[in-house]
Design a protein around this motif. Structure first.
Motif, PDB file in Angstrom:
ATOM      1  N   PRO A  57       0.096 -14.870   8.116  1.00  0.00           N
ATOM      2  CA  PRO A  57      -1.273 -14.565   7.730  1.00  0.00           C
ATOM      3  C   PRO A  57      -2.111 -14.523   8.871  1.00  0.00           C
ATOM      4  O   PRO A  57      -3.104 -15.158   8.783  1.00  0.00           O
ATOM      5  CB  PRO A  57      -1.739 -15.374   6.310  1.00  0.00           C
ATOM      6  N   VAL A  58      -1.823 -13.554   9.883  1.00  0.00           N
ATOM      7  CA  VAL A  58      -2.762 -13.687  11.263  1.00  0.00           C
ATOM      8  C   VAL A  58      -3.480 -12.254  11.423  1.00  0.00           C
ATOM      9  O   VAL A  58      -2.824 -11.375  10.775  1.00  0.00           O
ATOM     10  CB  VAL A  58      -1.876 -13.859  12.502  1.00  0.00           C
ATOM     11  N   GLY A  59      -4.316 -12.045  12.079  1.00  0.00           N
ATOM     12  CA  GLY A  59      -5.191 -10.917  12.483  1.00  0.00           C
ATOM     13  C   GLY A  59      -6.129 -10.753  11.519  1.00  0.00           C
ATOM     14  O   GLY A  59      -6.854 -11.416  10.828  1.00  0.00           O
ATOM     15  N   GLN A  60      -6.802  -9.302  11.407  1.00  0.00           N
ATOM     16  CA  GLN A  60      -7.535  -8.959  10.454  1.00  0.00           C
ATOM     17  C   GLN A  60      -7.132  -8.693   8.984  1.00  0.00           C
ATOM     18  O   GLN A  60      -6.541  -7.549   8.758  1.00  0.00           O
ATOM     19  CB  GLN A  60      -8.303  -7.691  11.190  1.00  0.00           C
ATOM     20  N   LEU A  61      -7.485  -9.769   8.134  1.00  0.00           N
ATOM     21  CA  LEU A  61      -6.910  -9.523   6.742  1.00  0.00           C
ATOM     22  C   LEU A  61      -8.152  -9.130   6.088  1.00  0.00           C
ATOM     23  O   LEU A  61      -9.140  -9.656   6.113  1.00  0.00           O
ATOM     24  CB  LEU A  61      -6.424 -11.070   6.507  1.00  0.00           C
ATOM     25  N   SER A  62      -7.644  -8.292   5.095  1.00  0.00           N
ATOM     26  CA  SER A  62      -8.489  -8.128   3.929  1.00  0.00           C
ATOM     27  C   SER A  62      -8.069  -7.416   2.917  1.00  0.00           C
ATOM     28  O   SER A  62      -6.721  -7.102   2.682  1.00  0.00           O
ATOM     29  CB  SER A  62      -9.423  -6.940   4.464  1.00  0.00           C
ATOM     30  N   LEU A  63      -8.800  -6.869   1.857  1.00  0.00           N
ATOM     31  CA  LEU A  63      -8.408  -6.244   0.635  1.00  0.00           C
ATOM     32  C   LEU A  63      -8.381  -4.826   0.783  1.00  0.00           C
ATOM     33  O   LEU A  63      -8.441  -4.229  -0.484  1.00  0.00           O
ATOM     34  CB  LEU A  63      -8.920  -7.054  -0.674  1.00  0.00           C
ATOM     35  N   ASP A  64      -8.765  -4.204   1.744  1.00  0.00           N
ATOM     36  CA  ASP A  64      -9.040  -2.725   1.749  1.00  0.00           C
ATOM     37  C   ASP A  64      -7.803  -2.027   1.482  1.00  0.00           C
ATOM     38  O   ASP A  64      -7.844  -0.789   0.785  1.00  0.00           O
ATOM     39  CB  ASP A  64      -9.139  -2.414   3.347  1.00  0.00           C
ATOM     40  N   ASN A  65      -6.629  -2.434   1.722  1.00  0.00           N
ATOM     41  CA  ASN A  65      -5.173  -1.914   1.365  1.00  0.00           C
ATOM     42  C   ASN A  65      -5.180  -1.482  -0.101  1.00  0.00           C
ATOM     43  O   ASN A  65      -4.966  -0.599  -0.842  1.00  0.00           O
ATOM     44  CB  ASN A  65      -4.031  -2.395   1.895  1.00  0.00           C
ATOM     45  N   TYR A  66      -5.667  -2.734  -0.796  1.00  0.00           N
ATOM     46  CA  TYR A  66      -5.453  -2.447  -2.652  1.00  0.00           C
ATOM     47  C   TYR A  66      -6.339  -1.725  -3.007  1.00  0.00           C
ATOM     48  O   TYR A  66      -6.202  -1.172  -3.745  1.00  0.00           O
ATOM     49  CB  TYR A  66      -5.572  -4.164  -3.084  1.00  0.00           C
ATOM     50  N   THR A  67      -7.886  -1.852  -2.295  1.00  0.00           N
ATOM     51  CA  THR A  67      -8.766  -0.720  -2.779  1.00  0.00           C
ATOM     52  C   THR A  67      -8.482   0.440  -2.552  1.00  0.00           C
ATOM     53  O   THR A  67      -8.640   1.445  -3.353  1.00  0.00           O
ATOM     54  CB  THR A  67     -10.158  -1.132  -2.204  1.00  0.00           C
ATOM     55  N   GLY A  68      -7.807   0.742  -1.285  1.00  0.00           N
ATOM     56  CA  GLY A  68      -7.207   2.265  -1.237  1.00  0.00           C
ATOM     57  C   GLY A  68      -6.154   2.614  -1.996  1.00  0.00           C
ATOM     58  O   GLY A  68      -6.223   3.851  -2.413  1.00  0.00           O
ATOM     59  N   ALA A  69      -5.393   1.798  -2.464  1.00  0.00           N
ATOM     60  CA  ALA A  69      -4.265   1.977  -3.413  1.00  0.00           C
ATOM     61  C   ALA A  69      -4.989   2.381  -4.620  1.00  0.00           C
ATOM     62  O   ALA A  69      -4.291   3.571  -5.288  1.00  0.00           O
ATOM     63  CB  ALA A  69      -3.270   0.710  -3.351  1.00  0.00           C
ATOM     64  N   PHE A  70      -5.694   1.857  -5.116  1.00  0.00           N
ATOM     65  CA  PHE A  70      -6.157   2.121  -6.413  1.00  0.00           C
ATOM     66  C   PHE A  70      -7.073   3.401  -6.382  1.00  0.00           C
ATOM     67  O   PHE A  70      -7.124   4.107  -7.576  1.00  0.00           O
ATOM     68  CB  PHE A  70      -7.180   0.886  -6.990  1.00  0.00           C
ATOM     69  N   GLU A  71      -7.750   3.802  -5.130  1.00  0.00           N
ATOM     70  CA  GLU A  71      -8.352   4.991  -5.097  1.00  0.00           C
ATOM     71  C   GLU A  71      -7.415   6.105  -4.892  1.00  0.00           C
ATOM     72  O   GLU A  71      -7.715   7.294  -5.167  1.00  0.00           O
ATOM     73  CB  GLU A  71      -9.504   4.782  -3.783  1.00  0.00           C
ATOM     74  N   ARG A  72      -6.383   5.987  -4.346  1.00  0.00           N
ATOM     75  CA  ARG A  72      -5.518   7.050  -3.954  1.00  0.00           C
ATOM     76  C   ARG A  72      -4.535   7.234  -5.404  1.00  0.00           C
ATOM     77  O   ARG A  72      -4.161   8.468  -5.371  1.00  0.00           O
ATOM     78  CB  ARG A  72      -4.438   6.598  -2.753  1.00  0.00           C
ATOM     79  N   ALA A  73      -4.308   6.535  -6.089  1.00  0.00           N
ATOM     80  CA  ALA A  73      -3.315   6.732  -7.228  1.00  0.00           C
ATOM     81  C   ALA A  73      -3.911   5.836  -8.382  1.00  0.00           C
ATOM     82  O   ALA A  73      -4.469   4.664  -8.174  1.00  0.00           O
ATOM     83  CB  ALA A  73      -2.049   6.454  -6.858  1.00  0.00           C
ATOM     84  N   PRO A  74      -3.590   6.356  -9.707  1.00  0.00           N
ATOM     85  CA  PRO A  74      -4.002   5.262 -10.859  1.00  0.00           C
ATOM     86  C   PRO A  74      -2.887   4.351 -10.848  1.00  0.00           C
ATOM     87  O   PRO A  74      -2.114   4.418 -11.761  1.00  0.00           O
ATOM     88  CB  PRO A  74      -3.806   6.540 -12.047  1.00  0.00           C
ATOM     89  N   VAL A  75      -2.823   3.428 -10.132  1.00  0.00           N
ATOM     90  CA  VAL A  75      -1.942   2.342 -10.090  1.00  0.00           C
ATOM     91  C   VAL A  75      -1.983   1.427 -11.460  1.00  0.00           C
ATOM     92  O   VAL A  75      -0.630   1.244 -11.929  1.00  0.00           O
ATOM     93  CB  VAL A  75      -2.337   1.175  -8.912  1.00  0.00           C
ATOM     94  N   GLY A  76      -3.004   1.074 -12.119  1.00  0.00           N
ATOM     95  CA  GLY A  76      -2.825   0.439 -13.466  1.00  0.00           C
ATOM     96  C   GLY A  76      -2.174   1.480 -14.308  1.00  0.00           C
ATOM     97  O   GLY A  76      -1.440   0.716 -15.179  1.00  0.00           O
ATOM     98  N   LEU A  77      -2.420   2.399 -14.345  1.00  0.00           N
ATOM     99  CA  LEU A  77      -1.641   3.387 -15.356  1.00  0.00           C
ATOM    100  C   LEU A  77      -0.232   3.674 -15.165  1.00  0.00           C
ATOM    101  O   LEU A  77       0.557   3.210 -16.216  1.00  0.00           O
ATOM    102  CB  LEU A  77      -2.170   4.784 -15.280  1.00  0.00           C
TER     103      LEU A  77
END
Length: 292
Positions: A57-77
Protein backbone atom coordinates in the motif's frame (compact mmCIF):
# COMPACT_ATOMS: atom_id res chain seq x y z
CA UNK A 1 20.04 -41.61 17.58
CA UNK A 2 17.02 -39.94 19.13
CA UNK A 3 18.59 -36.52 18.59
CA UNK A 4 19.27 -37.32 14.93
CA UNK A 5 15.71 -38.63 14.50
CA UNK A 6 14.32 -35.51 16.12
CA UNK A 7 16.40 -33.29 13.81
CA UNK A 8 15.14 -35.20 10.76
CA UNK A 9 11.54 -34.79 11.86
CA UNK A 10 12.06 -31.07 12.43
CA UNK A 11 13.68 -30.76 9.00
CA UNK A 12 10.78 -32.55 7.29
CA UNK A 13 8.32 -30.43 9.22
CA UNK A 14 10.14 -27.25 8.20
CA UNK A 15 10.20 -28.28 4.54
CA UNK A 16 6.48 -29.14 4.70
CA UNK A 17 5.61 -25.73 6.16
CA UNK A 18 7.79 -24.00 3.57
CA UNK A 19 5.97 -25.79 0.74
CA UNK A 20 2.58 -24.91 2.26
CA UNK A 21 3.61 -21.25 2.59
CA UNK A 22 4.71 -21.15 -1.06
CA UNK A 23 1.40 -22.69 -2.17
CA UNK A 24 -0.51 -20.17 -0.05
CA UNK A 25 1.43 -17.29 -1.61
CA UNK A 26 0.50 -18.49 -5.09
CA UNK A 27 -3.17 -18.00 -4.22
CA UNK A 28 -2.85 -14.94 -1.97
CA UNK A 29 -0.53 -12.73 -4.04
CA UNK A 30 -2.97 -12.22 -6.98
CA UNK A 31 -5.69 -11.19 -4.51
CA UNK A 32 -3.27 -8.87 -2.72
CA UNK A 33 -2.22 -7.33 -6.04
CA UNK A 34 -5.87 -6.79 -6.98
CA UNK A 35 -6.78 -5.13 -3.68
CA UNK A 36 -3.69 -2.89 -3.54
CA UNK A 37 -4.11 -1.87 -7.19
CA UNK A 38 -7.73 -0.88 -6.61
CA UNK A 39 -6.55 2.08 -4.48
CA UNK A 40 -3.94 3.37 -6.95
CA UNK A 41 -4.33 5.57 -10.06
CA UNK A 42 -4.04 3.70 -13.35
CA UNK A 43 -0.62 5.15 -14.21
CA UNK A 44 0.81 4.24 -10.79
CA UNK A 45 -0.78 0.80 -11.03
CA UNK A 46 0.96 0.07 -14.33
CA UNK A 47 4.24 1.53 -13.10
CA UNK A 48 4.24 -0.53 -9.89
CA UNK A 49 3.21 -3.77 -11.59
CA UNK A 50 6.82 -4.58 -12.47
CA UNK A 51 8.07 -4.47 -8.88
CA UNK A 52 7.14 -5.54 -5.36
CA UNK A 53 5.41 -2.18 -4.91
CA UNK A 54 2.43 -3.77 -6.67
CA UNK A 55 1.73 -5.77 -3.48
CA UNK A 56 2.26 -2.91 -1.04
CA UNK A 57 0.00 0.00 0.00
CA UNK A 58 2.43 2.66 -1.22
CA UNK A 59 2.00 5.74 -3.37
CA UNK A 60 -1.07 7.91 -3.82
CA UNK A 61 -3.89 5.82 -2.38
CA UNK A 62 -7.55 6.82 -2.61
CA UNK A 63 -11.08 5.53 -3.14
CA UNK A 64 -11.40 7.26 -6.53
CA UNK A 65 -11.40 3.95 -8.40
CA UNK A 66 -14.35 2.68 -6.37
CA UNK A 67 -16.24 5.92 -6.92
CA UNK A 68 -15.47 5.76 -10.64
CA UNK A 69 -16.58 2.12 -10.82
CA UNK A 70 -20.01 2.94 -9.40
CA UNK A 71 -20.30 5.92 -11.76
CA UNK A 72 -19.36 3.86 -14.81
CA UNK A 73 -21.67 0.88 -14.14
CA UNK A 74 -24.49 -0.12 -11.76
CA UNK A 75 -22.17 -2.31 -9.68
CA UNK A 76 -24.67 -2.89 -6.88
CA UNK A 77 -27.30 -4.13 -9.33
CA UNK A 78 -24.87 -6.52 -11.01
CA UNK A 79 -23.73 -7.95 -7.67
CA UNK A 80 -27.34 -8.38 -6.54
CA UNK A 81 -28.25 -10.14 -9.79
CA UNK A 82 -25.34 -12.56 -9.49
CA UNK A 83 -26.00 -13.30 -5.81
CA UNK A 84 -29.71 -13.84 -6.44
CA UNK A 85 -29.22 -16.05 -9.48
CA UNK A 86 -26.34 -17.98 -7.93
CA UNK A 87 -27.97 -18.45 -4.52
CA UNK A 88 -31.29 -19.57 -5.97
CA UNK A 89 -29.60 -21.98 -8.37
CA UNK A 90 -27.40 -23.46 -5.65
CA UNK A 91 -30.33 -24.09 -3.30
CA UNK A 92 -32.52 -25.65 -5.99
CA UNK A 93 -29.59 -27.68 -7.33
CA UNK A 94 -28.77 -29.12 -3.91
CA UNK A 95 -32.41 -30.15 -3.44
CA UNK A 96 -32.99 -31.65 -6.90
CA UNK A 97 -29.59 -33.30 -7.29
CA UNK A 98 -29.61 -34.78 -3.78
CA UNK A 99 -33.06 -36.25 -4.44
CA UNK A 100 -31.81 -37.66 -7.72
CA UNK A 101 -28.73 -39.12 -6.04
CA UNK A 102 -30.93 -40.64 -3.32
CA UNK A 103 -33.15 -42.32 -5.92
CA UNK A 104 -30.14 -43.71 -7.81
CA UNK A 105 -28.61 -45.23 -4.68
CA UNK A 106 -31.47 -46.35 -2.44
CA UNK A 107 -34.44 -46.88 -4.77
CA UNK A 108 -34.72 -49.73 -7.27
CA UNK A 109 -36.46 -48.85 -10.52
CA UNK A 110 -36.22 -50.01 -14.10
CA UNK A 111 -33.59 -48.25 -16.18
CA UNK A 112 -31.80 -46.77 -13.17
CA UNK A 113 -28.28 -47.73 -14.24
CA UNK A 114 -28.89 -46.66 -17.84
CA UNK A 115 -30.19 -43.27 -16.76
CA UNK A 116 -27.19 -42.73 -14.47
CA UNK A 117 -24.84 -43.65 -17.33
CA UNK A 118 -26.54 -41.09 -19.58
CA UNK A 119 -26.19 -38.42 -16.90
CA UNK A 120 -22.51 -39.20 -16.45
CA UNK A 121 -22.02 -39.08 -20.23
CA UNK A 122 -23.05 -35.41 -20.20
CA UNK A 123 -19.64 -34.65 -18.66
CA UNK A 124 -18.03 -34.89 -22.09
CA UNK A 125 -20.49 -32.56 -23.82
CA UNK A 126 -19.14 -28.97 -23.85
CA UNK A 127 -21.68 -26.26 -23.23
CA UNK A 128 -20.81 -24.48 -26.49
CA UNK A 129 -22.30 -27.37 -28.46
CA UNK A 130 -25.74 -26.99 -26.86
CA UNK A 131 -25.80 -23.21 -26.36
CA UNK A 132 -27.64 -22.37 -29.60
CA UNK A 133 -30.23 -25.24 -29.39
CA UNK A 134 -30.85 -24.29 -25.76
CA UNK A 135 -31.25 -20.63 -26.75
CA UNK A 136 -33.85 -21.57 -29.39
CA UNK A 137 -35.78 -23.60 -26.81
CA UNK A 138 -35.87 -21.02 -24.03
CA UNK A 139 -36.82 -18.27 -26.48
CA UNK A 140 -40.20 -19.93 -27.12
CA UNK A 141 -41.05 -21.62 -23.81
CA UNK A 142 -44.18 -20.40 -21.97
CA UNK A 143 -44.10 -18.86 -18.50
CA UNK A 144 -47.01 -18.19 -16.16
CA UNK A 145 -46.18 -15.18 -14.01
CA UNK A 146 -48.03 -12.58 -11.98
CA UNK A 147 -48.84 -10.66 -15.15
CA UNK A 148 -50.29 -13.72 -16.88
CA UNK A 149 -49.02 -16.12 -19.53
CA UNK A 150 -46.04 -15.04 -21.59
CA UNK A 151 -43.83 -16.69 -24.19
CA UNK A 152 -40.07 -16.78 -24.08
CA UNK A 153 -37.67 -16.68 -21.16
CA UNK A 154 -35.15 -14.19 -22.52
CA UNK A 155 -34.20 -11.17 -20.40
CA UNK A 156 -35.22 -12.70 -17.09
CA UNK A 157 -33.83 -14.36 -14.00
CA UNK A 158 -35.43 -17.71 -14.79
CA UNK A 159 -33.46 -18.16 -18.01
CA UNK A 160 -30.26 -17.88 -15.95
CA UNK A 161 -31.48 -20.25 -13.22
CA UNK A 162 -33.66 -23.09 -14.51
CA UNK A 163 -31.32 -24.56 -17.18
CA UNK A 164 -28.58 -24.90 -14.56
CA UNK A 165 -30.46 -26.44 -11.64
CA UNK A 166 -29.57 -30.08 -12.40
CA UNK A 167 -26.16 -31.13 -13.67
CA UNK A 168 -24.29 -34.40 -13.91
CA UNK A 169 -21.38 -33.46 -11.66
CA UNK A 170 -23.55 -32.54 -8.67
CA UNK A 171 -25.67 -35.68 -9.06
CA UNK A 172 -22.50 -37.76 -9.34
CA UNK A 173 -21.10 -36.25 -6.12
CA UNK A 174 -24.27 -37.14 -4.20
CA UNK A 175 -24.42 -40.64 -5.68
CA UNK A 176 -20.84 -41.40 -4.70
CA UNK A 177 -21.30 -40.04 -1.19
CA UNK A 178 -24.61 -41.80 -0.58
CA UNK A 179 -23.05 -45.11 -1.62
CA UNK A 180 -20.66 -44.77 1.31
CA UNK A 181 -23.39 -44.40 3.93
CA UNK A 182 -24.10 -47.50 6.05
CA UNK A 183 -26.99 -49.50 4.62
CA UNK A 184 -27.95 -50.57 8.16
CA UNK A 185 -29.23 -47.06 8.89
CA UNK A 186 -31.60 -47.19 5.92
CA UNK A 187 -32.79 -50.69 6.80
CA UNK A 188 -33.39 -49.72 10.42
CA UNK A 189 -35.40 -46.69 9.33
CA UNK A 190 -37.49 -48.84 6.98
CA UNK A 191 -38.18 -51.33 9.79
CA UNK A 192 -39.38 -48.44 11.96
CA UNK A 193 -41.89 -47.57 9.25
CA UNK A 194 -40.25 -44.42 7.88
CA UNK A 195 -41.13 -43.40 4.35
CA UNK A 196 -38.46 -42.85 1.73
CA UNK A 197 -38.80 -39.09 2.00
CA UNK A 198 -38.48 -39.26 5.80
CA UNK A 199 -35.32 -41.33 5.38
CA UNK A 200 -33.98 -38.75 2.94
CA UNK A 201 -34.81 -35.81 5.20
CA UNK A 202 -34.05 -37.24 8.66
CA UNK A 203 -31.34 -39.82 8.05
CA UNK A 204 -29.42 -39.17 4.83
CA UNK A 205 -29.30 -35.37 4.65
CA UNK A 206 -28.11 -34.84 8.28
CA UNK A 207 -25.16 -37.13 7.47
CA UNK A 208 -24.33 -35.39 4.18
CA UNK A 209 -22.78 -32.14 5.36
CA UNK A 210 -19.42 -32.61 3.57
CA UNK A 211 -20.90 -33.41 0.16
CA UNK A 212 -23.47 -30.63 0.48
CA UNK A 213 -20.73 -28.10 1.24
CA UNK A 214 -18.55 -29.40 -1.60
CA UNK A 215 -21.38 -29.38 -4.14
CA UNK A 216 -22.48 -25.90 -3.01
CA UNK A 217 -18.99 -24.43 -3.43
CA UNK A 218 -18.51 -25.95 -6.88
CA UNK A 219 -21.96 -24.86 -8.04
CA UNK A 220 -21.48 -21.37 -6.62
CA UNK A 221 -18.21 -20.89 -8.52
CA UNK A 222 -19.73 -22.09 -11.79
CA UNK A 223 -22.81 -19.89 -11.51
CA UNK A 224 -21.10 -16.77 -10.18
CA UNK A 225 -18.56 -16.88 -13.02
CA UNK A 226 -21.18 -17.35 -15.76
CA UNK A 227 -20.44 -15.18 -18.77
CA UNK A 228 -21.33 -16.79 -22.10
CA UNK A 229 -24.89 -17.84 -21.29
CA UNK A 230 -25.99 -14.51 -19.70
CA UNK A 231 -24.31 -12.67 -22.56
CA UNK A 232 -26.49 -14.62 -25.02
CA UNK A 233 -29.86 -14.54 -23.25
CA UNK A 234 -29.81 -11.21 -21.36
CA UNK A 235 -29.89 -7.89 -23.17
CA UNK A 236 -31.55 -5.71 -20.52
CA UNK A 237 -29.18 -4.14 -18.00
CA UNK A 238 -31.46 -4.89 -15.04
CA UNK A 239 -30.78 -8.65 -15.33
CA UNK A 240 -27.07 -8.66 -16.12
CA UNK A 241 -24.65 -10.45 -13.73
CA UNK A 242 -21.21 -9.28 -12.65
CA UNK A 243 -19.20 -11.01 -15.36
CA UNK A 244 -21.21 -9.44 -18.16
CA UNK A 245 -20.96 -6.11 -16.34
CA UNK A 246 -17.17 -6.31 -16.60
CA UNK A 247 -17.36 -5.30 -20.26
CA UNK A 248 -18.46 -1.80 -19.18
CA UNK A 249 -14.87 -1.15 -18.09
CA UNK A 250 -13.25 -2.11 -21.41
CA UNK A 251 -15.11 0.39 -23.58
CA UNK A 252 -12.84 2.95 -25.29
CA UNK A 253 -9.82 3.31 -22.95
CA UNK A 254 -9.75 0.65 -20.22
CA UNK A 255 -9.66 2.15 -16.72
CA UNK A 256 -7.40 -0.35 -15.01
CA UNK A 257 -7.80 1.10 -11.54
CA UNK A 258 -11.58 0.94 -11.80
CA UNK A 259 -11.32 -2.60 -13.18
CA UNK A 260 -9.34 -3.66 -10.11
CA UNK A 261 -11.88 -1.94 -7.85
CA UNK A 262 -14.73 -3.73 -9.64
CA UNK A 263 -12.96 -7.09 -9.39
CA UNK A 264 -12.36 -6.50 -5.68
CA UNK A 265 -16.03 -5.74 -5.10
CA UNK A 266 -17.30 -8.79 -6.96
CA UNK A 267 -14.77 -11.07 -5.23
CA UNK A 268 -16.08 -10.25 -1.75
CA UNK A 269 -19.26 -12.43 -2.06
CA UNK A 270 -17.16 -15.36 -3.30
CA UNK A 271 -14.77 -15.19 -0.34
CA UNK A 272 -17.63 -14.73 2.13
CA UNK A 273 -19.51 -17.72 0.70
CA UNK A 274 -16.39 -19.87 0.78
CA UNK A 275 -15.56 -18.97 4.39
CA UNK A 276 -19.11 -19.75 5.54
CA UNK A 277 -19.16 -23.08 3.69
CA UNK A 278 -15.67 -23.93 4.94
CA UNK A 279 -16.80 -23.55 8.55
CA UNK A 280 -19.90 -25.63 7.85
CA UNK A 281 -17.76 -28.24 6.12
CA UNK A 282 -15.36 -28.55 9.05
CA UNK A 283 -18.20 -28.55 11.59
CA UNK A 284 -20.06 -31.28 9.70
CA UNK A 285 -16.97 -33.49 9.60
CA UNK A 286 -16.32 -32.95 13.32
CA UNK A 287 -19.92 -33.61 14.38
CA UNK A 288 -20.89 -36.37 11.96
CA UNK A 289 -19.64 -39.73 13.10
CA UNK A 290 -20.85 -42.72 11.14
CA UNK A 291 -19.83 -46.20 12.14
CA UNK A 292 -20.07 -48.88 9.46
Amino acid sequence: MSVIGSDNRNLRLGVRYLVLILIALIFVLPLLFMVMSSFKPSDALLRDSSSLRAFLPVGQLSLDNYTGAFERAPVGLFVFNSIFVTGTTVLLSLLICSLAGFSFVFLHWRGRDLMLSIILATFIVPFETIAIPLLLEVSKLPWLGLDGLSWGWLDSYRVQIIPWIADGLTIFLFVQYFKGLPGELIEAARVEGASWFQIYRRVVIPLSGPVIATAAILKFLVMYNQYLWPLIVVQQEQYRPVMVGLQYFFQLNPAWGEIMAYLTLITVPVLAFYLVLQKAFIASIASTGVKG
